[in-house]
Design a protein around this motif. Structure first.
Motif, PDB file in Angstrom:
ATOM      1  N   VAL A  49      -8.614 -16.365 -33.516  1.00 21.01           N
ATOM      2  CA  VAL A  49      -9.295 -15.073 -33.679  1.00 21.01           C
ATOM      3  C   VAL A  49     -10.802 -15.267 -33.642  1.00 21.01           C
ATOM      4  CG1 VAL A  49      -9.720 -13.194 -35.305  1.00 21.01           C
ATOM      5  CG2 VAL A  49      -7.391 -13.969 -34.890  1.00 21.01           C
ATOM      6  N   ASP A  50     -11.292 -16.308 -34.317  1.00 17.46           N
ATOM      7  CA  ASP A  50     -12.733 -16.587 -34.311  1.00 17.46           C
ATOM      8  C   ASP A  50     -13.234 -16.882 -32.897  1.00 17.46           C
ATOM      9  OD1 ASP A  50     -12.825 -16.232 -37.051  1.00 17.46           O
ATOM     10  OD2 ASP A  50     -12.787 -18.386 -37.512  1.00 17.46           O
ATOM     11  N   SER A  51     -12.459 -17.628 -32.131  1.00 14.79           N
ATOM     12  CA  SER A  51     -12.852 -17.960 -30.763  1.00 14.79           C
ATOM     13  C   SER A  51     -12.947 -16.707 -29.894  1.00 14.79           C
ATOM     14  CB  SER A  51     -11.850 -18.934 -30.154  1.00 14.79           C
ATOM     15  OG  SER A  51     -12.142 -19.181 -28.803  1.00 14.79           O
ATOM     16  N   VAL A  52     -11.998 -15.803 -30.038  1.00 14.20           N
ATOM     17  CA  VAL A  52     -12.021 -14.561 -29.261  1.00 14.20           C
ATOM     18  C   VAL A  52     -13.206 -13.694 -29.679  1.00 14.20           C
ATOM     19  CG1 VAL A  52     -10.770 -12.422 -28.792  1.00 14.20           C
ATOM     20  CG2 VAL A  52      -9.557 -14.603 -28.773  1.00 14.20           C
ATOM     21  N   GLU A  54     -16.058 -14.745 -30.968  1.00 16.20           N
ATOM     22  CA  GLU A  54     -17.278 -15.380 -30.465  1.00 16.20           C
ATOM     23  C   GLU A  54     -17.463 -15.080 -28.979  1.00 16.20           C
ATOM     24  OE1 GLU A  54     -17.101 -19.544 -31.358  1.00 16.20           O
ATOM     25  OE2 GLU A  54     -17.055 -19.193 -33.520  1.00 16.20           O
ATOM     26  N   GLY A  55     -16.373 -15.106 -28.219  1.00 21.66           N
ATOM     27  CA  GLY A  55     -16.453 -14.783 -26.796  1.00 21.66           C
ATOM     28  C   GLY A  55     -16.907 -13.355 -26.568  1.00 21.66           C
ATOM     29  N   ASP A  56     -16.370 -12.428 -27.357  1.00 22.22           N
ATOM     30  CA  ASP A  56     -16.786 -11.030 -27.236  1.00 22.22           C
ATOM     31  C   ASP A  56     -18.266 -10.852 -27.602  1.00 22.22           C
ATOM     32  OD1 ASP A  56     -14.334 -10.121 -26.379  1.00 22.22           O
ATOM     33  OD2 ASP A  56     -13.661  -9.541 -28.403  1.00 22.22           O
ATOM     34  N   GLN A  57     -18.674 -11.484 -28.686  1.00 19.93           N
ATOM     35  CA  GLN A  57     -20.071 -11.369 -29.112  1.00 19.93           C
ATOM     36  C   GLN A  57     -21.016 -11.973 -28.076  1.00 19.93           C
ATOM     37  OE1 GLN A  57     -20.086 -13.258 -32.941  1.00 19.93           O
ATOM     38  NE2 GLN A  57     -19.210 -11.474 -33.990  1.00 19.93           N
ATOM     39  N   MET A  58     -20.610 -13.093 -27.485  1.00 24.17           N
ATOM     40  CA  MET A  58     -21.461 -13.716 -26.471  1.00 24.17           C
ATOM     41  C   MET A  58     -21.527 -12.847 -25.217  1.00 24.17           C
ATOM     42  SD  MET A  58     -23.511 -16.203 -26.064  1.00 24.17           S
ATOM     43  CE  MET A  58     -23.072 -17.281 -27.393  1.00 24.17           C
ATOM     44  N   ALA A  59     -20.437 -12.181 -24.863  1.00 21.80           N
ATOM     45  CA  ALA A  59     -20.461 -11.280 -23.706  1.00 21.80           C
ATOM     46  C   ALA A  59     -21.423 -10.125 -23.953  1.00 21.80           C
ATOM     47  CB  ALA A  59     -19.053 -10.757 -23.422  1.00 21.80           C
ATOM     48  N   ILE A  60     -21.417  -9.591 -25.160  1.00 27.53           N
ATOM     49  CA  ILE A  60     -22.345  -8.503 -25.501  1.00 27.53           C
ATOM     50  C   ILE A  60     -23.785  -8.999 -25.438  1.00 27.53           C
ATOM     51  CG2 ILE A  60     -23.103  -7.001 -27.380  1.00 27.53           C
ATOM     52  CD1 ILE A  60     -20.105  -6.812 -28.178  1.00 27.53           C
ATOM     53  N   LYS A  61     -24.027 -10.204 -25.957  1.00 25.36           N
ATOM     54  CA  LYS A  61     -25.374 -10.777 -25.888  1.00 25.36           C
ATOM     55  C   LYS A  61     -25.807 -10.979 -24.444  1.00 25.36           C
ATOM     56  CE  LYS A  61     -25.433 -13.174 -30.327  1.00 25.36           C
ATOM     57  NZ  LYS A  61     -25.516 -14.493 -30.990  1.00 25.36           N
ATOM     58  N   GLY A  62     -24.871 -11.389 -23.601  1.00 23.40           N
ATOM     59  CA  GLY A  62     -25.182 -11.582 -22.184  1.00 23.40           C
ATOM     60  C   GLY A  62     -25.548 -10.276 -21.501  1.00 23.40           C
ATOM     61  N   ALA A  67     -28.506 -13.797 -24.174  1.00 26.40           N
ATOM     62  CA  ALA A  67     -27.859 -15.080 -23.942  1.00 26.40           C
ATOM     63  C   ALA A  67     -27.895 -15.392 -22.456  1.00 26.40           C
ATOM     64  CB  ALA A  67     -26.422 -15.053 -24.442  1.00 26.40           C
ATOM     65  N   SER A  68     -27.902 -16.686 -22.151  1.00 24.79           N
ATOM     66  CA  SER A  68     -27.933 -17.097 -20.750  1.00 24.79           C
ATOM     67  C   SER A  68     -26.544 -16.954 -20.126  1.00 24.79           C
ATOM     68  CB  SER A  68     -28.392 -18.554 -20.641  1.00 24.79           C
ATOM     69  OG  SER A  68     -27.394 -19.418 -21.159  1.00 24.79           O
ATOM     70  N   LEU A  69     -26.510 -16.970 -18.821  1.00 21.64           N
ATOM     71  CA  LEU A  69     -25.257 -16.857 -18.092  1.00 21.64           C
ATOM     72  C   LEU A  69     -24.325 -18.023 -18.422  1.00 21.64           C
ATOM     73  CD1 LEU A  69     -23.562 -15.392 -15.989  1.00 21.64           C
ATOM     74  CD2 LEU A  69     -24.726 -16.732 -14.231  1.00 21.64           C
ATOM     75  N   GLN A  70     -24.896 -19.212 -18.547  1.00 17.73           N
ATOM     76  CA  GLN A  70     -24.084 -20.390 -18.865  1.00 17.73           C
ATOM     77  C   GLN A  70     -23.403 -20.240 -20.225  1.00 17.73           C
ATOM     78  OE1 GLN A  70     -26.207 -24.089 -18.919  1.00 17.73           O
ATOM     79  NE2 GLN A  70     -24.392 -25.284 -19.446  1.00 17.73           N
ATOM     80  N   GLU A  71     -24.116 -19.750 -21.224  1.00 21.35           N
ATOM     81  CA  GLU A  71     -23.535 -19.555 -22.551  1.00 21.35           C
ATOM     82  C   GLU A  71     -22.402 -18.526 -22.511  1.00 21.35           C
ATOM     83  OE1 GLU A  71     -27.340 -20.381 -25.481  1.00 21.35           O
ATOM     84  OE2 GLU A  71     -27.120 -18.408 -24.552  1.00 21.35           O
ATOM     85  N   VAL A  72     -22.608 -17.479 -21.736  1.00 18.27           N
ATOM     86  CA  VAL A  72     -21.591 -16.437 -21.624  1.00 18.27           C
ATOM     87  C   VAL A  72     -20.337 -16.991 -20.941  1.00 18.27           C
ATOM     88  CG1 VAL A  72     -21.045 -14.203 -20.577  1.00 18.27           C
ATOM     89  CG2 VAL A  72     -23.269 -14.570 -21.635  1.00 18.27           C
ATOM     90  N   MET A  77     -14.787 -18.764 -21.131  1.00 15.06           N
ATOM     91  CA  MET A  77     -13.760 -19.746 -20.783  1.00 15.06           C
ATOM     92  C   MET A  77     -13.026 -20.232 -22.029  1.00 15.06           C
ATOM     93  SD  MET A  77     -13.699 -19.884 -17.546  1.00 15.06           S
ATOM     94  CE  MET A  77     -12.740 -21.325 -17.222  1.00 15.06           C
ATOM     95  N   ALA A  78     -13.744 -20.454 -23.121  1.00 12.22           N
ATOM     96  CA  ALA A  78     -13.108 -20.857 -24.371  1.00 12.22           C
ATOM     97  C   ALA A  78     -12.181 -19.757 -24.881  1.00 12.22           C
ATOM     98  CB  ALA A  78     -14.164 -21.199 -25.415  1.00 12.22           C
ATOM     99  N   MET A  79     -12.631 -18.529 -24.761  1.00 11.52           N
ATOM    100  CA  MET A  79     -11.817 -17.393 -25.182  1.00 11.52           C
ATOM    101  C   MET A  79     -10.563 -17.285 -24.307  1.00 11.52           C
ATOM    102  SD  MET A  79     -12.869 -13.370 -25.524  1.00 11.52           S
ATOM    103  CE  MET A  79     -13.227 -13.158 -23.798  1.00 11.52           C
ATOM    104  N   GLU A  80     -10.713 -17.437 -23.014  1.00 11.71           N
ATOM    105  CA  GLU A  80      -9.567 -17.353 -22.100  1.00 11.71           C
ATOM    106  C   GLU A  80      -8.550 -18.458 -22.391  1.00 11.71           C
ATOM    107  OE1 GLU A  80      -8.566 -17.523 -17.325  1.00 11.71           O
ATOM    108  OE2 GLU A  80     -10.637 -17.659 -17.987  1.00 11.71           O
ATOM    109  N   GLN A  81      -9.041 -19.652 -22.655  1.00 15.64           N
ATOM    110  CA  GLN A  81      -8.159 -20.767 -22.972  1.00 15.64           C
ATOM    111  C   GLN A  81      -7.383 -20.491 -24.263  1.00 15.64           C
ATOM    112  OE1 GLN A  81     -10.169 -24.470 -23.690  1.00 15.64           O
ATOM    113  NE2 GLN A  81      -8.359 -25.668 -23.288  1.00 15.64           N
ATOM    114  N   THR A  82      -8.056 -19.944 -25.249  1.00 15.49           N
ATOM    115  CA  THR A  82      -7.413 -19.616 -26.520  1.00 15.49           C
ATOM    116  C   THR A  82      -6.316 -18.579 -26.318  1.00 15.49           C
ATOM    117  OG1 THR A  82      -9.429 -20.108 -27.742  1.00 15.49           O
ATOM    118  CG2 THR A  82      -7.820 -18.719 -28.844  1.00 15.49           C
TER     119      THR A  82
END
Length: 105
Positions: A49-52, A54-62, A67-72, A77-82
């Protein structure tokens, strides 16, 4: 069906290495007592749940340029893997449940 060989995680590999080392040396692991199965599953679920999140929050930051494209991409990718691992685990649990229900009593 998800191919587990394609899903790699440094956490999984490190845990496996520790297990193999403990088995080959015959020594008990140092530190606190191992968790029971329910705690391990609960911890894994909360980490997923935390990984998902974080992925959502990073997408919003992007999207807002914070946030940079690489961070997003890395967070996505981490969220998708989870999510893939969670779905594969769910499928295996349902399959195991169905197999138990087919057993004669």
């Amino acid at each position: 069906m998800t191919d587990f060989s394609a899903i790699r995680s440094s956490y999984v590999e490190a845990a496996y290495a520790k297990t193999v080392q403990g088995e080959t040396r015959g020594a008990k692991p140092a530190g606190p007592a191992p968790k029971d199965f329910a705690q391990m599953v609960g911890d894994a679920a909360s980490q997923a749940v935390d990984s998902v999140r974080e992925g959502d929050q990073m997408a919003i930051k992007g999207l807002t340029g914070q946030a940079s494209l690489q961070e997003v991409v890395q967070a996505t990718m981490a969220m998708e893997q989870t999510v893939q691992v969670s779905v594969a685990l769910r499928d295996k649990l349902v399959e195991a449940y169905q197999e138990v229900m087919r057993m004669p009593v």
